[in-house]
Design a protein around this motif. Structure first.
Motif, PDB file in Angstrom:
ATOM      1  N   LEU A  16       0.827  -1.204   0.000  1.00  0.00           N
ATOM      2  CA  LEU A  16       0.000   0.000   0.000  1.00  0.00           C
ATOM      3  C   LEU A  16       0.861   1.252   0.000  1.00  0.00           C
ATOM      4  CD1 LEU A  16      -2.401  -1.089   2.880  1.00  0.00           C
ATOM      5  CD2 LEU A  16      -2.806  -1.315   0.410  1.00  0.00           C
ATOM      6  N   ARG A  17       0.395   2.294  -0.673  1.00  0.00           N
ATOM      7  CA  ARG A  17       1.102   3.580  -0.599  1.00  0.00           C
ATOM      8  C   ARG A  17       0.687   4.279   0.688  1.00  0.00           C
ATOM      9  NH1 ARG A  17       0.186   8.502  -4.701  1.00  0.00           N
ATOM     10  NH2 ARG A  17      -1.776   8.507  -3.565  1.00  0.00           N
ATOM     11  N   CYS A  18       1.663   4.609   1.520  1.00  0.00           N
ATOM     12  CA  CYS A  18       1.335   5.353   2.741  1.00  0.00           C
ATOM     13  C   CYS A  18       1.301   6.853   2.462  1.00  0.00           C
ATOM     14  CB  CYS A  18       2.289   5.022   3.880  1.00  0.00           C
ATOM     15  SG  CYS A  18       3.986   5.532   3.641  1.00  0.00           S
ATOM     16  N   THR A  44       4.381  -1.446   2.564  1.00  0.00           N
ATOM     17  CA  THR A  44       3.994  -0.112   2.132  1.00  0.00           C
ATOM     18  C   THR A  44       5.133   0.538   1.362  1.00  0.00           C
ATOM     19  OG1 THR A  44       2.940   1.953   2.852  1.00  0.00           O
ATOM     20  CG2 THR A  44       4.735   1.125   4.222  1.00  0.00           C
ATOM     21  N   TYR A  45       4.787   1.607   0.647  1.00  0.00           N
ATOM     22  CA  TYR A  45       5.822   2.384  -0.020  1.00  0.00           C
ATOM     23  C   TYR A  45       5.544   3.870   0.132  1.00  0.00           C
ATOM     24  CZ  TYR A  45       2.848   3.331  -4.140  1.00  0.00           C
ATOM     25  OH  TYR A  45       1.853   3.751  -4.981  1.00  0.00           O
ATOM     26  N   TYR A  46       6.627   4.628   0.033  1.00  0.00           N
ATOM     27  CA  TYR A  46       6.594   6.080   0.155  1.00  0.00           C
ATOM     28  C   TYR A  46       7.231   6.645  -1.108  1.00  0.00           C
ATOM     29  CZ  TYR A  46       7.311  10.728   2.127  1.00  0.00           C
ATOM     30  OH  TYR A  46       7.289  12.076   2.364  1.00  0.00           O
ATOM     31  N   TYR A  47       6.455   7.403  -1.885  1.00  0.00           N
ATOM     32  CA  TYR A  47       6.960   8.013  -3.113  1.00  0.00           C
ATOM     33  C   TYR A  47       7.639   9.334  -2.767  1.00  0.00           C
ATOM     34  CZ  TYR A  47       7.208   9.591  -7.933  1.00  0.00           C
ATOM     35  OH  TYR A  47       7.668  10.019  -9.160  1.00  0.00           O
ATOM     36  N   SER A  48       8.905   9.436  -3.106  1.00  0.00           N
ATOM     37  CA  SER A  48       9.688  10.603  -2.703  1.00  0.00           C
ATOM     38  C   SER A  48      10.006  11.543  -3.867  1.00  0.00           C
ATOM     39  CB  SER A  48      11.003  10.143  -2.079  1.00  0.00           C
ATOM     40  OG  SER A  48      11.785  11.254  -1.705  1.00  0.00           O
TER      41      SER A  48
END
Length: 166
Positions: A16-18, A44-48
């Protein structure tokens, strides 16, 4: 998203995108709860959008504040592939990735690096030790369905391989 249907179709996990550098994903909390209630494992992933080490550390701190108290069976991925990062020098790119990943690891989570195959197969990723020290999730999409998703050739192993954006 019907997480119970996903589970009934034989899938065992979701990533899931957090959130991203602009804020927390508005669906993260409910998706996390629904996925867990359906019996799915979660990562989860975090798009930076980070272009400095300081921004990357701030991203990691935001990510950690959003995932605190939750259980993850899969990594916390740092999604590093924004066009604003493509012109950065290799050393700075590695430092940005390490800043996020090291911060997440220090908080007790299993971190990983996500990106497109062109970036993850770049010399700066392998020579900096990122691939050797952290989990990897590589994306290589075949928009015309001609790419053989089961027989890719890469310089290192990846824990996850994404062959589609759908």
């Amino acid at each position: 998203i019907d997480f119970k249907e996903i589970k009934s179709e034989g899938y065992s996990y979701v990533i899931l995108r957090c959130g991203n550098s602009k804020g927390k994903d508005v669906c993260f909390e409910s998706f996390y709860t629904q996925a867990k209630e359906a019996g799915l494992d979660v990562g989860t992933y975090y798009y930076s959008y980070a272009t400095t080490v300081e921004e990357s550390i701030a991203d990691a701190e935001d990510c950690l504040s959003w995932i605190r108290g939750k259980k993850f069976e899969y990594p916390i991925y740092f999604d590093y592939e924004n066009s604003s990062q493509s012109g950065l020098d290799d050393t700075l790119s590695a430092e940005i990735c390490y800043a996020f990943l090291d911060t997440v690891k220090a908080a007790g989570y299993l971190p990983g690096l996500y990106s497109m195959h062109e970036w993850l197969e770049s010399d700066w990723v392998t020579t900096s030790g990122l691939r050797a020290n952290y989990e990897g999730w590589v994306a290589r999409h075949s928009y015309d369905n001609t790419y053989d998703k089961y027989h890719p050739t890469y310089s290192t192993r990846y824990g996850m391989f994404q062959y589609s954006a759908t």
